[in-house]
Motif scaffolding. Structure first.
Motif, PDB file in Angstrom:
ATOM      1  N   GLU A 173      -6.190  44.580 164.548  1.00  0.00           N
ATOM      2  CA  GLU A 173      -5.245  45.424 163.934  1.00  0.00           C
ATOM      3  C   GLU A 173      -4.513  46.074 164.790  1.00  0.00           C
ATOM      4  OE1 GLU A 173      -2.798  47.252 160.902  1.00  0.00           O
ATOM      5  OE2 GLU A 173      -4.415  45.668 160.933  1.00  0.00           O
ATOM      6  N   HIS A 174      -5.024  46.717 166.061  1.00  0.00           N
ATOM      7  CA  HIS A 174      -4.229  47.535 167.059  1.00  0.00           C
ATOM      8  C   HIS A 174      -3.362  46.507 167.685  1.00  0.00           C
ATOM      9  CE1 HIS A 174      -3.547  48.722 170.952  1.00  0.00           C
ATOM     10  NE2 HIS A 174      -3.331  50.111 170.435  1.00  0.00           N
ATOM     11  N   ARG A 175      -3.829  45.124 167.857  1.00  0.00           N
ATOM     12  CA  ARG A 175      -2.884  43.983 168.594  1.00  0.00           C
ATOM     13  C   ARG A 175      -1.739  43.917 167.687  1.00  0.00           C
ATOM     14  NH1 ARG A 175      -8.012  41.753 169.137  1.00  0.00           N
ATOM     15  NH2 ARG A 175      -8.839  41.736 171.434  1.00  0.00           N
ATOM     16  N   HIS A 176      -1.911  43.705 166.581  1.00  0.00           N
ATOM     17  CA  HIS A 176      -0.955  43.260 165.402  1.00  0.00           C
ATOM     18  C   HIS A 176       0.174  44.473 165.522  1.00  0.00           C
ATOM     19  CE1 HIS A 176       1.197  42.301 161.729  1.00  0.00           C
ATOM     20  NE2 HIS A 176       0.735  43.556 161.474  1.00  0.00           N
ATOM     21  N   GLN A 177      -0.301  45.921 165.346  1.00  0.00           N
ATOM     22  CA  GLN A 177       0.856  46.905 165.288  1.00  0.00           C
ATOM     23  C   GLN A 177       1.428  46.954 166.651  1.00  0.00           C
ATOM     24  OE1 GLN A 177      -0.954  50.584 163.734  1.00  0.00           O
ATOM     25  NE2 GLN A 177      -2.019  49.604 161.950  1.00  0.00           N
ATOM     26  N   ARG A 178       0.707  46.969 167.784  1.00  0.00           N
ATOM     27  CA  ARG A 178       1.276  47.191 168.991  1.00  0.00           C
ATOM     28  C   ARG A 178       2.337  46.208 169.248  1.00  0.00           C
ATOM     29  NH1 ARG A 178       0.142  50.394 173.648  1.00  0.00           N
ATOM     30  NH2 ARG A 178       1.150  49.738 175.505  1.00  0.00           N
ATOM     31  N   LYS A 179       2.111  44.911 169.029  1.00  0.00           N
ATOM     32  CA  LYS A 179       3.132  43.915 169.153  1.00  0.00           C
ATOM     33  C   LYS A 179       4.278  44.132 168.262  1.00  0.00           C
ATOM     34  CE  LYS A 179       3.648  38.715 168.396  1.00  0.00           C
ATOM     35  NZ  LYS A 179       2.861  37.555 167.713  1.00  0.00           N
ATOM     36  N   ASN A 180       4.097  44.673 167.021  1.00  0.00           N
ATOM     37  CA  ASN A 180       5.391  44.742 166.307  1.00  0.00           C
ATOM     38  C   ASN A 180       6.115  46.009 166.455  1.00  0.00           C
ATOM     39  OD1 ASN A 180       5.526  42.309 164.079  1.00  0.00           O
ATOM     40  ND2 ASN A 180       3.411  42.769 164.037  1.00  0.00           N
ATOM     41  N   ILE A 181       5.605  46.757 167.043  1.00  0.00           N
ATOM     42  CA  ILE A 181       6.215  48.265 167.538  1.00  0.00           C
ATOM     43  C   ILE A 181       6.593  48.077 168.891  1.00  0.00           C
ATOM     44  CG2 ILE A 181       5.808  50.609 167.880  1.00  0.00           C
ATOM     45  CD1 ILE A 181       3.759  50.480 165.685  1.00  0.00           C
ATOM     46  N   SER A 222      13.613  52.078 161.708  1.00  0.00           N
ATOM     47  CA  SER A 222      14.407  50.703 161.283  1.00  0.00           C
ATOM     48  C   SER A 222      14.071  49.515 161.707  1.00  0.00           C
ATOM     49  CB  SER A 222      15.864  50.945 161.668  1.00  0.00           C
ATOM     50  OG  SER A 222      16.572  52.133 161.090  1.00  0.00           O
ATOM     51  N   ILE A 223      13.723  49.512 163.011  1.00  0.00           N
ATOM     52  CA  ILE A 223      13.014  48.398 163.772  1.00  0.00           C
ATOM     53  C   ILE A 223      11.658  47.875 162.992  1.00  0.00           C
ATOM     54  CG2 ILE A 223      11.816  47.287 165.721  1.00  0.00           C
ATOM     55  CD1 ILE A 223      13.907  49.067 167.505  1.00  0.00           C
ATOM     56  N   MET A 224      10.533  48.898 162.661  1.00  0.00           N
ATOM     57  CA  MET A 224       9.490  48.505 161.983  1.00  0.00           C
ATOM     58  C   MET A 224       9.930  48.067 160.657  1.00  0.00           C
ATOM     59  SD  MET A 224       6.859  51.217 163.213  1.00  0.00           S
ATOM     60  CE  MET A 224       7.516  52.717 162.454  1.00  0.00           C
ATOM     61  N   ILE A 225      10.657  48.533 159.727  1.00  0.00           N
ATOM     62  CA  ILE A 225      11.143  47.914 158.499  1.00  0.00           C
ATOM     63  C   ILE A 225      11.659  46.706 158.593  1.00  0.00           C
ATOM     64  CG2 ILE A 225      12.879  48.499 156.459  1.00  0.00           C
ATOM     65  CD1 ILE A 225      12.555  51.528 157.162  1.00  0.00           C
ATOM     66  N   ARG A 226      12.551  46.618 159.456  1.00  0.00           N
ATOM     67  CA  ARG A 226      13.079  44.990 159.497  1.00  0.00           C
ATOM     68  C   ARG A 226      12.029  44.038 159.857  1.00  0.00           C
ATOM     69  NH1 ARG A 226      17.716  47.792 161.950  1.00  0.00           N
ATOM     70  NH2 ARG A 226      16.820  47.078 163.947  1.00  0.00           N
ATOM     71  N   LEU A 255      15.909  61.566 166.045  1.00  0.00           N
ATOM     72  CA  LEU A 255      17.126  60.899 166.209  1.00  0.00           C
ATOM     73  C   LEU A 255      16.769  59.431 166.619  1.00  0.00           C
ATOM     74  CD1 LEU A 255      19.742  63.150 167.848  1.00  0.00           C
ATOM     75  CD2 LEU A 255      20.204  61.886 165.787  1.00  0.00           C
ATOM     76  N   ALA A 256      15.736  59.403 167.641  1.00  0.00           N
ATOM     77  CA  ALA A 256      15.276  58.163 168.171  1.00  0.00           C
ATOM     78  C   ALA A 256      14.475  57.351 167.331  1.00  0.00           C
ATOM     79  CB  ALA A 256      15.049  58.395 169.681  1.00  0.00           C
ATOM     80  N   GLY A 257      13.524  58.087 166.728  1.00  0.00           N
ATOM     81  CA  GLY A 257      12.652  57.581 165.923  1.00  0.00           C
ATOM     82  C   GLY A 257      12.836  57.261 164.341  1.00  0.00           C
ATOM     83  N   HIS A 265      16.394  49.077 175.197  1.00  0.00           N
ATOM     84  CA  HIS A 265      16.311  50.184 174.019  1.00  0.00           C
ATOM     85  C   HIS A 265      16.347  51.615 174.554  1.00  0.00           C
ATOM     86  CE1 HIS A 265      14.883  51.995 170.082  1.00  0.00           C
ATOM     87  NE2 HIS A 265      16.193  51.724 169.986  1.00  0.00           N
ATOM     88  N   ILE A 266      15.309  51.888 175.545  1.00  0.00           N
ATOM     89  CA  ILE A 266      15.180  53.404 175.998  1.00  0.00           C
ATOM     90  C   ILE A 266      16.476  53.668 176.882  1.00  0.00           C
ATOM     91  CG2 ILE A 266      13.997  54.584 177.508  1.00  0.00           C
ATOM     92  CD1 ILE A 266      12.418  53.841 174.954  1.00  0.00           C
ATOM     93  N   LYS A 267      17.072  52.651 177.466  1.00  0.00           N
ATOM     94  CA  LYS A 267      18.708  52.842 178.250  1.00  0.00           C
ATOM     95  C   LYS A 267      19.458  53.284 177.425  1.00  0.00           C
ATOM     96  CE  LYS A 267      21.673  51.079 181.711  1.00  0.00           C
ATOM     97  NZ  LYS A 267      22.023  49.934 182.575  1.00  0.00           N
ATOM     98  N   ASP A 268      19.547  52.686 175.885  1.00  0.00           N
ATOM     99  CA  ASP A 268      20.705  52.843 174.980  1.00  0.00           C
ATOM    100  C   ASP A 268      20.300  54.250 174.390  1.00  0.00           C
ATOM    101  OD1 ASP A 268      22.051  50.620 175.502  1.00  0.00           O
ATOM    102  OD2 ASP A 268      20.766  49.576 173.805  1.00  0.00           O
ATOM    103  N   LEU A 269      19.089  54.935 174.601  1.00  0.00           N
ATOM    104  CA  LEU A 269      18.828  56.286 174.033  1.00  0.00           C
ATOM    105  C   LEU A 269      19.046  57.502 174.832  1.00  0.00           C
ATOM    106  CD1 LEU A 269      15.454  55.584 172.127  1.00  0.00           C
ATOM    107  CD2 LEU A 269      17.820  55.927 171.023  1.00  0.00           C
ATOM    108  N   TYR A 270      19.538  57.098 176.157  1.00  0.00           N
ATOM    109  CA  TYR A 270      19.708  58.014 177.094  1.00  0.00           C
ATOM    110  C   TYR A 270      20.972  59.231 176.460  1.00  0.00           C
ATOM    111  CZ  TYR A 270      16.668  57.430 181.221  1.00  0.00           C
ATOM    112  OH  TYR A 270      15.897  57.339 182.154  1.00  0.00           O
TER     113      TYR A 270
END
Length: 543
Positions: A161-169, A315-319, A224-226, A177-182
């Protein structure tokens, strides 16, 4: 160590007393069945106690030959009282110093003489955190405690279950993505400075408690980021979300006791106590779940009607279509708590370290102003804030050294989920091993004689003058603030980028010192590390 539990002992005693009462009536003549039961129960519990307190730990345990820490041992209590010592993790550091010859594992005894293992060197840490990470799980009592606040988010799950969640998040925390959040990080850092200046304008003594503001700005950033929405807690100090998180995370002695009781007693028993804190936990966690549920409903509704592709974590998790609505709420609870609390604490500790080391503060300010002569330029569309902040060696050195000395989560436990090995040493199922970032990050054997001193220069290469990733240590396992492997902090890059922005903006806008130069700041907290009495600073706004 496998064996009968207390419930099984009661049943066994009941069976023994029933047989004795009916088969040997002449032996127990004149005694009631209840009296016979208590006789057998006393004998069985005595044997059980003798076995668990003396026979197994001292004569049978496969761990009994490991290097030991016995200082302060109290019969029955063992060294279990170390969990109450502050700062959290300091007792483990003392063990590492006093038992230097340990091959990576120090053995000590917890309550009721249970085996406890402290991991001390990179090889042992790599085994538990990386090579056999799924042989070791978070202790069930810790998961039970945290589940009240975080639901069944990624921090609570194990195995597949942890592997599944981490892979999708994971895509939400990619480098790109982090660079775009600066720009988000920088704009909120500037807003923090503006709010603090406005607050100081009304204060004659120019003294301000920073921890409250650091919580506000980091919650705004994760909003904002989350979530893709501005919670705007910096502008609204009475925000309900802020109040609930500050109440939960305030490092009080009562909350420390509440946490420790979860290690000893079942949840239903603690909830049954006539304790006001039980009601406050119920109310605050209920409010947080309600707020997060509203966030999820609102986000799904906006994604259906708006053409713009949302890039925030939710949004990424919903998609991905891999999470139910309740699963999204649980992940949101986790990211809001972990995502704001980690950097909030780091910013508070960075401000403290710079307050008591004015020469470091001045050098950092000179670097920031040299790289950023005009802060307004950073707000221009398309400006590469990430490359600028990541190229500043002393800024990164100060941030790294802060994270080394004050890891947000000072200690963590892992229970062996099956019989396994650490560096060739057999580890029975159920054994608790301790991974203690506070102690490892300050261990003189890994960091040298100045391990407990604030020395940002250790993170700068002397020849090139560039920032380094090792800080002079020989192994990256010497730095455990974000852990390593499959259970490492998924938001490490996010937290580092956020901290760079906040520290750079703050040191460029203010000069500060401790409000009371003689104050001894004490780290506290249950899960995270925060200053017990807040962080009161005397600030001077700069042009």
């Amino acid at each position: 160590m496998e064996g009968p539990n207390l419930f099984q002992l009661v049943l066994f005693s009941l069976l023994e007393s029933s047989i004795a009462f009916h088969v040997f009536p002449q032996v127990f003549s004149g005694k009631t069945l209840s009296a016979i039961f208590f006789v057998f129960a006393g004998i069985n519990f005595g044997i059980y106690a003798l076995y668990h307190l003396i026979v197994y730990p001292y004569f049978l345990s496969p761990l009994r030959h490991l290097p030991k820490y016995n200082k302060g041992f109290i019969p029955i209590l063992g060294n279990g009282m170390t969990m109450f010592q502050r700062p959290p993790g300091q007792a483990s550091l003392r063990m590492m110093k006093e038992v230097p010859e340990n091959d990576g594992i120090i053995h000590f005894r917890g309550f009721l003489h249970e085996d406890r293992l402290l991991l001390t060197n990179p090889a042992a840490l790599a085994e538990v955190l990386v090579h056999k990470s799924y042989d070791f799980e978070k202790p069930p009592w810790i998961r039970t405690f945290l589940r009240q606040f975080l639901g069944d988010g990624m921090l609570m799950t194990e195995g597949d279950e942890h592997r599944h969640q981490r892979k999708n998040i994971m895509p939400a925390f990619s480098f790109r993505h982090i660079k775009d959040l600066y720009p988000v990080f920088w704009s909120k850092s500037v807003e923090l400075c503006d709010v603090v200046k406005a607050e100081l304008w009304e204060k004659e003594d120019k003294v301000l408690e920073l921890n409250h503001f650091s919580t506000q700005v980091t919650l705004d950033i994760i909003g904002l980021a989350g979530l893709g929405r501005d919670i705007a807690s910096l502008k609204n100090s009475d925000d309900l979300l802020i109040k609930n998180y500050e109440e939960i995370l305030e490092p009080t002695a009562e909350k420390g006791i509440y946490f420790v009781l979860h290690l000893i007693f079942p949840l239903w028993l603690i909830k049954a106590l006539p304790w006001k804190l039980n009601e406050r936990v119920r109310v605050t966690t209920g409010e947080l779940k309600r707020i997060c549920t509203e966030f999820v409903i609102d986000k799904k509704s906006r994604m259906k009607t708006e053409s713009t592709e949302h890039v925030d974590i939710l949004s990424i998790m919903i998609r991905s279509n891999n999470f139910s609505d309740q699963g999204l709420v649980d992940q949101l609870l986790t990211f809001l708590a972990a995502g704001h609390e980690t950097t909030s604490s780091a910013l508070t500790w960075a401000a403290h370290l710079l307050a008591i080391n004015p020469s470091v503060q001045s050098r950092l300010r000179n670097e920031v102003r040299g790289f950023i002569p005009d802060p307004k330029v950073l707000s221009e569309p398309g400006f590469d804030i990430a490359s600028l902040l990541e190229s500043m060696p002393y800024l990164n050195a100060v941030c790294n050294e802060t994270l080394r000395m004050f890891p947000t989560i000072p200690g963590s436990g892992r229970v062996a989920s099956r019989d396994t090995f650490i560096n060739g040493q057999f580890i029975p199922k159920g054994t608790l091993t301790l991974v203690v970032p506070w102690a490892t990050n300050r261990n003189p054997q890994l960091w040298g004689p100045d391990a407990e001193s604030f020395v940002p220069e250790r993170w700068i290469d002397k020849e090139s003058g560039r920032a380094t990733n090792m800080g002079g240590a020989e192994s990256n396992y010497s730095f455990l603030t974000f852990l390593h492997g499959p259970r490492s902090c998924i938001g490490e890059k996010f937290a580092r980028a956020e901290l760079r922005s906040l520290v750079a903006a703050f040191v460029g806008n203010f000069e500060w010192e401790m409000a009371d130069p003689n104050e001894i700041v004490r780290p506290g907290g249950t899960i995270t590390s925060k200053p017990i009495d807040g962080m009161r600073l005397r600030l001077k706004p700069l042009e």
